[in-house]
Design a protein around this motif. Structure first.
Motif, PDB file in Angstrom:
ATOM      1  N   LEU A 201       8.035  89.575  24.031  1.00 25.70           N
ATOM      2  CA  LEU A 201       9.309  89.205  24.653  1.00 25.70           C
ATOM      3  C   LEU A 201       9.144  87.979  25.537  1.00 25.70           C
ATOM      4  CD1 LEU A 201      12.280  89.808  25.234  1.00 25.70           C
ATOM      5  CD2 LEU A 201      11.540  91.354  27.062  1.00 25.70           C
ATOM      6  N   ALA A 202       8.056  87.921  26.290  1.00 21.68           N
ATOM      7  CA  ALA A 202       7.840  86.808  27.213  1.00 21.68           C
ATOM      8  C   ALA A 202       7.766  85.473  26.478  1.00 21.68           C
ATOM      9  CB  ALA A 202       6.560  87.042  28.020  1.00 21.68           C
ATOM     10  N   ARG A 203       7.083  85.422  25.343  1.00 23.37           N
ATOM     11  CA  ARG A 203       6.953  84.150  24.643  1.00 23.37           C
ATOM     12  C   ARG A 203       8.241  83.733  23.932  1.00 23.37           C
ATOM     13  NH1 ARG A 203       2.853  85.574  19.597  1.00 23.37           N
ATOM     14  NH2 ARG A 203       4.232  87.005  18.468  1.00 23.37           N
ATOM     15  N   SER A 204       9.181  84.686  23.765  1.00 21.74           N
ATOM     16  CA  SER A 204      10.450  84.346  23.130  1.00 21.74           C
ATOM     17  C   SER A 204      11.497  83.874  24.132  1.00 21.74           C
ATOM     18  CB  SER A 204      10.986  85.557  22.353  1.00 21.74           C
ATOM     19  OG  SER A 204      11.359  86.606  23.244  1.00 21.74           O
ATOM     20  N   VAL A 205      11.326  84.189  25.416  1.00 21.36           N
ATOM     21  CA  VAL A 205      12.320  83.810  26.423  1.00 21.36           C
ATOM     22  C   VAL A 205      11.884  82.637  27.290  1.00 21.36           C
ATOM     23  CG1 VAL A 205      13.230  86.158  26.527  1.00 21.36           C
ATOM     24  CG2 VAL A 205      11.445  85.473  28.127  1.00 21.36           C
ATOM     25  N   GLY A 206      10.617  82.243  27.207  1.00 17.28           N
ATOM     26  CA  GLY A 206      10.146  81.156  28.054  1.00 17.28           C
ATOM     27  C   GLY A 206       8.820  80.613  27.566  1.00 17.28           C
ATOM     28  N   THR A 207       8.180  79.816  28.406  1.00 17.24           N
ATOM     29  CA  THR A 207       6.884  79.229  28.081  1.00 17.24           C
ATOM     30  C   THR A 207       5.779  80.002  28.777  1.00 17.24           C
ATOM     31  OG1 THR A 207       7.115  77.659  29.924  1.00 17.24           O
ATOM     32  CG2 THR A 207       7.847  76.942  27.740  1.00 17.24           C
ATOM     33  N   LEU A 208       4.647  80.167  28.083  1.00 19.85           N
ATOM     34  CA  LEU A 208       3.529  80.953  28.599  1.00 19.85           C
ATOM     35  C   LEU A 208       2.445  80.062  29.175  1.00 19.85           C
ATOM     36  CD1 LEU A 208       3.065  83.588  25.739  1.00 19.85           C
ATOM     37  CD2 LEU A 208       4.356  83.851  27.859  1.00 19.85           C
ATOM     38  N   SER A 209       1.713  80.604  30.159  1.00 20.46           N
ATOM     39  CA  SER A 209       0.526  79.956  30.704  1.00 20.46           C
ATOM     40  C   SER A 209      -0.543  81.014  30.893  1.00 20.46           C
ATOM     41  CB  SER A 209       0.825  79.277  32.050  1.00 20.46           C
ATOM     42  OG  SER A 209       1.757  78.230  31.893  1.00 20.46           O
ATOM     43  N   LEU A 210      -1.789  80.676  30.572  1.00 17.76           N
ATOM     44  CA  LEU A 210      -2.923  81.565  30.811  1.00 17.76           C
ATOM     45  C   LEU A 210      -3.582  81.165  32.123  1.00 17.76           C
ATOM     46  CD1 LEU A 210      -4.556  81.754  27.257  1.00 17.76           C
ATOM     47  CD2 LEU A 210      -2.742  83.168  28.224  1.00 17.76           C
ATOM     48  N   VAL A 211      -3.909  82.156  32.936  1.00 22.24           N
ATOM     49  CA  VAL A 211      -4.532  81.911  34.231  1.00 22.24           C
ATOM     50  C   VAL A 211      -5.906  82.572  34.205  1.00 22.24           C
ATOM     51  CG1 VAL A 211      -4.305  82.162  36.722  1.00 22.24           C
ATOM     52  CG2 VAL A 211      -2.256  81.963  35.307  1.00 22.24           C
ATOM     53  N   LEU A 212      -6.966  81.755  34.234  1.00 16.49           N
ATOM     54  CA  LEU A 212      -8.328  82.266  34.145  1.00 16.49           C
ATOM     55  C   LEU A 212      -8.704  82.981  35.434  1.00 16.49           C
ATOM     56  CD1 LEU A 212     -10.828  82.267  32.251  1.00 16.49           C
ATOM     57  CD2 LEU A 212     -11.599  80.225  33.484  1.00 16.49           C
ATOM     58  N   ARG A 213      -9.387  84.128  35.308  1.00 12.39           N
ATOM     59  CA  ARG A 213      -9.785  84.906  36.481  1.00 12.39           C
ATOM     60  C   ARG A 213     -11.265  85.253  36.404  1.00 12.39           C
ATOM     61  NH1 ARG A 213      -6.265  89.935  37.027  1.00 12.39           N
ATOM     62  NH2 ARG A 213      -7.790  90.492  38.613  1.00 12.39           N
ATOM     63  N   ASN A 214     -11.836  85.635  37.534  1.00 12.65           N
ATOM     64  CA  ASN A 214     -13.238  86.039  37.590  1.00 12.65           C
ATOM     65  C   ASN A 214     -13.459  87.278  36.725  1.00 12.65           C
ATOM     66  OD1 ASN A 214     -15.742  87.347  38.617  1.00 12.65           O
ATOM     67  ND2 ASN A 214     -15.705  85.641  40.040  1.00 12.65           N
ATOM     68  N   GLN A 215     -14.573  87.309  35.999  1.00 12.20           N
ATOM     69  CA  GLN A 215     -14.818  88.401  35.061  1.00 12.20           C
ATOM     70  C   GLN A 215     -15.004  89.746  35.753  1.00 12.20           C
ATOM     71  OE1 GLN A 215     -17.892  87.556  32.234  1.00 12.20           O
ATOM     72  NE2 GLN A 215     -17.047  85.583  31.650  1.00 12.20           N
ATOM     73  N   ILE A 216     -15.477  89.743  36.994  1.00  7.68           N
ATOM     74  CA  ILE A 216     -15.712  91.010  37.697  1.00  7.68           C
ATOM     75  C   ILE A 216     -14.562  91.391  38.615  1.00  7.68           C
ATOM     76  CG2 ILE A 216     -18.215  90.738  37.577  1.00  7.68           C
ATOM     77  CD1 ILE A 216     -18.178  89.861  40.498  1.00  7.68           C
ATOM     78  N   ASP A 217     -13.537  90.553  38.692  1.00  7.57           N
ATOM     79  CA  ASP A 217     -12.370  90.838  39.529  1.00  7.57           C
ATOM     80  C   ASP A 217     -11.368  91.653  38.719  1.00  7.57           C
ATOM     81  OD1 ASP A 217     -10.323  90.938  41.330  1.00  7.57           O
ATOM     82  OD2 ASP A 217      -9.785  88.812  41.175  1.00  7.57           O
ATOM     83  N   LYS A 218     -11.212  92.926  39.060  1.00 10.16           N
ATOM     84  CA  LYS A 218     -10.318  93.819  38.331  1.00 10.16           C
ATOM     85  C   LYS A 218      -9.075  94.211  39.138  1.00 10.16           C
ATOM     86  CE  LYS A 218     -14.068  95.809  35.590  1.00 10.16           C
ATOM     87  NZ  LYS A 218     -14.740  97.065  35.152  1.00 10.16           N
ATOM     88  N   LYS A 219      -8.898  93.623  40.326  1.00 13.25           N
ATOM     89  CA  LYS A 219      -7.756  93.972  41.161  1.00 13.25           C
ATOM     90  C   LYS A 219      -6.472  93.391  40.580  1.00 13.25           C
ATOM     91  CE  LYS A 219     -10.434  94.176  45.466  1.00 13.25           C
ATOM     92  NZ  LYS A 219     -10.589  93.609  46.830  1.00 13.25           N
ATOM     93  N   THR A 220      -5.400  94.152  40.685  1.00 15.14           N
ATOM     94  CA  THR A 220      -4.087  93.680  40.249  1.00 15.14           C
ATOM     95  C   THR A 220      -3.210  93.437  41.477  1.00 15.14           C
ATOM     96  OG1 THR A 220      -3.277  95.955  40.012  1.00 15.14           O
ATOM     97  CG2 THR A 220      -4.227  94.900  38.058  1.00 15.14           C
ATOM     98  N   VAL A 221      -2.361  92.436  41.388  1.00 17.37           N
ATOM     99  CA  VAL A 221      -1.484  92.060  42.502  1.00 17.37           C
ATOM    100  C   VAL A 221      -0.049  92.029  41.995  1.00 17.37           C
ATOM    101  CG1 VAL A 221      -0.943  90.333  44.250  1.00 17.37           C
ATOM    102  CG2 VAL A 221      -3.319  90.675  43.521  1.00 17.37           C
TER     103      VAL A 221
END
Length: 283
Positions: A201-221
């Motif tokens: 749904l997200a890619r059909s309604v707008g433009t996507l961006s990937l945000v690279l994160r630390n491999q050991i960082d599992k916290k969600t915000v």
């Protein structure tokens, strides 16, 4: 006298050499008495998702007290098995590194249970300049126009919709050993079925961006996203206030007209005779 000293030194050297030989023979005998078993190891580097054949494997002696759990003794046991992680040359081939028996080779063999693989189109900016490599984790952000409500204008918003998503492959490459950036046109992500629906749904309604994160960082915000007015610090007028203002200015109030009192009719009259003329005045 000199000959006696020389003979003594020669005899001493022979004794030291004999003692060293005896010690070495005893050490070799003790080492040979250590129990060992054959363990199957990789004869070459085996890429993730590859199907194993006997030419990729070899057997080596392994001390009985340190045999890794899940190892194999016979090369034939691994015929046509698929590795779900890369195995380097000399490493023991373990059960936990293999996909279930009967699995066909390819990317589908490395997808975790209950997960799905989904590919999104990217460019050098969306793909974090090629640094989003297999084995890395990314967040997915969408920039879209919100739906318009009654009497409201649609707002441009940027929001993170998915977090801690594993990159399975970039283009057609799934090897996790290469760390060199690769600018590609497509990235394959590992998602739950629910997250796959969100991403579609997200890619059909707008433009996507990937945000690279630390491999050991599992916290969600959890965030509510940001709009253009919030980005530039503009104060948003509540929709209710705008509606009241519009209603107030459109109301027409006519001016009040004050009526003049009607003239009272005359009630008394007097007849006046002056210089032979006669007329009547009423009050």
């Amino acid at each position: 006298m000199k000959n006696i000293k020389a003979l003594g030194l020669l005899f001493l050297a022979l004794m030291v050499g004999l003692a060293a030989a005896v010690y070495a023979a005893g050490w070799a005998a003790r080492q040979s008495n250590i129990a060992s078993h054959k363990v199957v190891v990789a004869a070459v580097d085996i890429e993730m998702g590859s199907k194993i054949n006997p030419q990729m494997l070899t057997s080596t002696d392994w001390p009985s007290g340190s045999i890794p759990e899940g190892s194999f003794k016979d090369i034939n046991e691994l015929q046509d098995r698929v590795v779900k992680v890369s195995v380097l040359r000399g490493d023991a081939v373990l059960e936990r590194k293999l996909a279930p028996a009967g699995t066909q080779g390819g990317l589908s063999a490395v997808i975790a249970e209950g997960k799905r693989a989904m590919t999104v189109r990217v460019n050098d900016v969306v793909g974090v300049a090629g640094f989003a490599l297999p084995g890395n984790y990314v967040d997915v952000m969408v920039n879209a126009q919100q739906d318009k409500g009654k009497g409201e204008e649609g707002k441009q918003i940027s929001k993170t919709v998915l977090e801690h998503v594993l990159v399975l492959a970039v283009a057609q490459e799934s090897s996790r050993d290469d760390t060199k950036p690769k600018v590609v046109s497509a990235v394959t992500l590992e998602l739950s079925l629910e997250d796959s629906e969100k991403l579609d749904l997200a890619r059909s309604v707008g433009t996507l961006s990937l945000v690279l994160r630390n491999q050991i960082d599992k916290k969600t915000v959890a965030t509510s996203g940001i709009t253009k007015s919030q980005l530039f610090g503009e104060k948003e007028v509540p929709p209710a206030a705008v509606k009241v203002a519009a209603t107030t200015t459109s109301v027409y109030k006519p001016k009040a007209v004050i009526a003049k009192p009607a003239a009272q009719p005359a009630t008394e009259c007097v007849e006046v005779i002056q210089n032979g003329s006669r007329f009547i005045n009423c009050f």
